[in-house]
Scaffold this active site. Structure first.
Site, PDB file in Angstrom:
ATOM      1  CG  LEU A 258      34.577  -6.398   5.853  1.00 34.06           C
ATOM      2  CD1 LEU A 258      34.682  -7.741   6.564  1.00 34.06           C
ATOM      3  CD2 LEU A 258      33.537  -5.514   6.537  1.00 34.06           C
TER       4      LEU A 258
ATOM      5  CE1 TYR B   2      34.894 -17.017   3.506  1.00 33.17           C
ATOM      6  CE2 TYR B   2      33.005 -17.572   4.882  1.00 33.17           C
ATOM      7  CZ  TYR B   2      33.923 -16.645   4.419  1.00 33.17           C
ATOM      8  OH  TYR B   2      33.857 -15.351   4.873  1.00 33.17           O
TER       9      TYR B   2
ATOM     10  CE  LYS C 141      37.480 -16.071   5.714  1.00 29.48           C
ATOM     11  NZ  LYS C 141      38.368 -14.891   5.720  1.00 29.48           N
TER      12      LYS C 141
ATOM     13  CB  THR D  96      31.109  -6.278   1.519  1.00 29.64           C
ATOM     14  OG1 THR D  96      30.370  -7.453   1.153  1.00 29.64           O
ATOM     15  CG2 THR D  96      31.643  -6.449   2.941  1.00 29.64           C
TER      16      THR D  96
END
Length: 264
Positions: free
Chosen positions: A18, A167, A171, A202
């Site tokens: 990204l 995570y 986030k 990705t």
């Protein structure tokens, strides 16, 4: 904010995925881009390809970040756009079964702290150092705008799955930083936003295409529409729009094809 030649930007994690797409999109808009990454080979190659500069920066090290900003500004001038894509984290369930000892084991606090440093603290580190430079620069337009900072969160911030306690919560913390920071910086004319990407193609995800084609097909089918993984260029397109549109501020964008992640 009008993106134009002579303007500078910084993209962390700009060597791949990204960040790489975002760096290219900003360069295509005429902006001089500085890539921050620890992947020297790919970072230097991409910086050369887009006419930017590369700086070896470890987002988890304060001095490395300070040095990176100093070098980028010496090369390109004060950044007016900062896009933070780099991160470091670990994963694991809060409690998992220890087969060897036949009991539950706990996810170590040290693993959680590592993810908090690599996601949440690093986001603050990059955003605040960039904001300081922007605040001490002249306004760019009649609105008094001095710059735009975009952080990368994740749909896991709202749909954290099993094994994503670190995570997902960190986030979510990135999203939680956006509005108060935007309000902190409003008198300086600095905007702060975040993007929550869903499942994107990705390099990490593309590796699954050959390793596990069945799972790859399932992932594509799980997206309501379009039935495919997101393209990094679609993320980058939103990054450019956020930087360009002065009225976008204090917002968290889901970019996910309408997916809502199940527990696992």
């Amino acid at each position: 904010m009008k993106l134009e030649a002579g303007m500078a930007a910084i993209v962390t994690g700009g060597a791949s995925g990204l960040g790489k797409a975002s760096a290219k999109a900003l360069a295509d808009a005429g902006v001089k881009v500085a890539i921050f990454d620890i992947n020297d080979e790919d970072g230097k190659a991409h910086a050369k390809a887009i006419g930017g500069t590369f700086h070896h920066v470890n987002i988890m090290d304060e001095q490395s970040v300070v040095d990176g900003f100093e070098a980028a500004r010496a090369a390109n001038g004060q950044e007016r756009v900062t896009v933070h894509c780099a991160m470091a984290s670990k994963r694991g369930k809060t409690l998992g079964w220890d087969k060897e000892n036949h009991c539950y084991k706990r996810l170590p606090t040290e693993d959680y702290a590592f993810g908090a440093e690599g996601i949440l603290v690093a986001s603050y580190r990059i955003a605040s150092h960039s904001a300081l430079g922007m605040a001490n620069s002249e306004p760019l337009n009649d609105d008094g705008e001095r710059g735009s900072i975009t952080l990368t969160a994740s749909v896991a911030a709202q749909d954290g799955q099993i094994g994503q306690t670190i995570y997902g919560s960190c986030k979510s913390g990135v999203n939680g930083m956006v509005l108060p920071m935007a309000r902190d910086l409003m008198d300086m004319g600095i905007r702060v936003n975040s993007v929550m990407p869903g499942i994107f193609a990705t390099p990490l995800m593309l590796g699954m295409k050959d390793r596990n084609p069945k799972m790859w097909d399932q992932l594509n089918a799980s997206v309501p529409f379009p039935k495919r993984l997101g393209e990094p260029e679609e993320f980058a397109s939103l990054i450019v729009e956020i930087a360009s549109n002065t009225y976008i501020n204090g917002h968290q964008f889901r970019l996910d094809g309408a997916i809502r992640m199940p527990p696992r």
